[in-house]
Design an enzyme around this catalytic site. Structure first.
Site, PDB file in Angstrom:
ATOM      1  CG  ASP A  47       3.288  -1.512  -2.609  1.00 13.20           C
ATOM      2  OD1 ASP A  47       4.241  -2.274  -2.424  1.00 13.20           O
ATOM      3  OD2 ASP A  47       3.266  -0.614  -3.468  1.00 13.20           O
ATOM      4  CE  LYS A  69       8.345   0.502  -1.734  1.00 15.29           C
ATOM      5  NZ  LYS A  69       7.871  -0.477  -2.664  1.00 15.29           N
ATOM      6  CG  MET A 184       3.430  10.027  -0.177  1.00 14.11           C
ATOM      7  SD  MET A 184       4.818   9.414  -1.148  1.00 14.11           S
ATOM      8  CE  MET A 184       4.423  10.050  -2.776  1.00 14.11           C
TER       9      MET A 184
HETATM   10  N1  SAH Z   1      -0.075   5.068  -6.271  1.00 14.80           N
HETATM   11  C1  SAH Z   1      -0.869   5.616  -5.204  1.00 14.80           C
HETATM   12  C2  SAH Z   1      -0.107   6.646  -4.398  1.00 14.80           C
HETATM   13  C3  SAH Z   1       1.074   6.093  -3.654  1.00 14.80           C
HETATM   14  S1  SAH Z   1       1.905   7.306  -2.700  1.00 14.80           S
HETATM   15  C4  SAH Z   1      -2.167   6.183  -5.772  1.00 14.80           C
HETATM   16  O1  SAH Z   1      -2.294   6.301  -6.994  1.00 14.80           O
HETATM   17  O2  SAH Z   1      -3.068   6.490  -4.999  1.00 14.80           O
HETATM   18  C5  SAH Z   1       1.177   7.059  -1.113  1.00 14.80           C
HETATM   19  C6  SAH Z   1       0.283   8.216  -0.771  1.00 14.80           C
HETATM   20  O3  SAH Z   1      -0.956   8.107  -1.464  1.00 14.80           O
HETATM   21  C7  SAH Z   1      -0.113   8.325   0.682  1.00 14.80           C
HETATM   22  O4  SAH Z   1       0.896   8.936   1.460  1.00 14.80           O
HETATM   23  C8  SAH Z   1      -1.338   9.186   0.591  1.00 14.80           C
HETATM   24  O5  SAH Z   1      -1.011  10.530   0.374  1.00 14.80           O
HETATM   25  C9  SAH Z   1      -1.975   8.671  -0.697  1.00 14.80           C
HETATM   26  N2  SAH Z   1      -2.996   7.640  -0.445  1.00 14.80           N
HETATM   27  C10 SAH Z   1      -2.985   6.364  -0.835  1.00 14.80           C
HETATM   28  N3  SAH Z   1      -4.147   5.735  -0.504  1.00 14.80           N
HETATM   29  C11 SAH Z   1      -4.895   6.664   0.118  1.00 14.80           C
HETATM   30  C12 SAH Z   1      -6.216   6.669   0.665  1.00 14.80           C
HETATM   31  N4  SAH Z   1      -6.980   5.592   0.654  1.00 14.80           N
HETATM   32  N5  SAH Z   1      -6.671   7.823   1.194  1.00 14.80           N
HETATM   33  C13 SAH Z   1      -5.933   8.938   1.203  1.00 14.80           C
HETATM   34  N6  SAH Z   1      -4.683   8.993   0.694  1.00 14.80           N
HETATM   35  C14 SAH Z   1      -4.176   7.873   0.163  1.00 14.80           C
END
Ligand code: SAH
Length: 263
Positions: A47, A69, A184
């Site tokens: 991803d 995505k 998000m």
């Molecule tokens: N499965 C992922 C989340 C996916 S949804 C998890 O467990 O972290 C995608 C959202 O995750 C982004 O819009 C943001 O809100 C958050 N996100 C993912 N990586 C991030 C990071 N390094 N720092 C801050 N927010 C992050």
């Protein structure tokens, strides 16, 4: 294709699909199990939010496919990704589906796993450290604290959430726990803040935004519910970020000096 179809077409699976959590960015937060799989994978479908340092762990001989995505940039739609996983599992032994954070936390891992099971493809999940926990931690914000919070809610701020299920009930979220962690949430922040305010949260409620959490370029924006939208506009603060709301945010001031160093 369902399990029956897969069998009747004689396309038995050679391999297995591993849904691997890549963690939030700092390569030091990748699990040993996940790293081991990346090192011996035949194919890796990853991803957009997976950091370059993690991608560098992939077996150099492996086929690498970007299924990113990010908002407005759909490289592969969900059905295509699942179909690709099914096809690759018929050809190769170790197929890794690499997802940011944890695959089962707002990562559609559950949906992908369900479809793979339906297609008769062996599949296993390897959890990762979710950004909702790691990003606040690297900003010096513990999600619980005996003095300030004994409960946490993880919620999506993405507008499409209501397409599939009843919309997020912000009234219930506002009062359901003492710490709220929103994934998000940046794009919809004005709406979310408005809903939480209508639900009765004070304008003074502490709020933190952590962007690119755990990476070397992590950024933080700390404020109050009443002023954060203006601060975001002023700073041009964007996604991907985690939003944390609640009294625990006040710990940032004292603990952010002990911020872990990204490996
Ligand atoms: N499965 C992922 C989340 C996916 S949804 C998890 O467990 O972290 C995608 C959202 O995750 C982004 O819009 C943001 O809100 C958050 N996100 C993912 N990586 C991030 C990071 N390094 N720092 C801050 N927010 C992050």
């Amino acid at each position: 294709m369902n399990r029956q179809d897969a069998k009747s077409e004689g396309r038995a699976c050679l391999g297995k699909v591993y849904l691997v959590g890549a963690g939030p960015g700092d390569p030091g937060l990748m699990t040993l199990k996940g790293k081991g799989l990346l090192e011996c994978a035949d194919v890796v479908i990853y991803d957009a939010l997976v950091s370059p340092a993690i991608l560098a762990m992939i077996n150099p001989m492996a086929q690498k496919i970007d299924a990113g995505k990010r908002r407005g940039r759909h490289s592969l739609i969900q059905e295509e990704t699942t179909q690709l996983l099914i096809e690759k599992a018929q050809e190769y032994a170790i197929v890794v589906r690499l997802k940011g954070g944890d695959p089962f936390v707002f990562g559609r891992g559950g949906e992908e796993m369900e479809e793979l099971v339906n297609a008769g493809v062996p599949v296993e999940v390897v959890p990762g450290i979710t950004s909702g926990i790691a990003a606040p931690a690297y900003a010096g914000i513990p999600l619980t604290h005996r003095l300030y919070s004994s409960s946490v809610t993880f919620v999506t701020g993405h507008e499409a959430a209501g397409k599939y299920r009843p919309k997020v009930n912000w009234q219930a979220i506002a009062h359901g726990s003492e710490t709220i962690v929103i994934y998000m949430g940046i794009h919809n922040l004005p709406y979310i803040v408005q809903q939480l305010t209508i639900a009765g949260l004070s304008q003074e409620t502490p709020i933190a935004l952590v962007r690119w959490g755990t990476r070397a370029d992590q950024e933080e924006l700390i404020g109050k519910l009443g002023t954060i939208v203006e601060q975001v506009e002023k700073a041009g603060f964007g996604a991907p970020a985690i939003v944390v709301i609640g009294a625990v945010v006040n710990m940032h001031e004292m603990l952010s000096g002990c911020r872990p160093v990204s490996s």
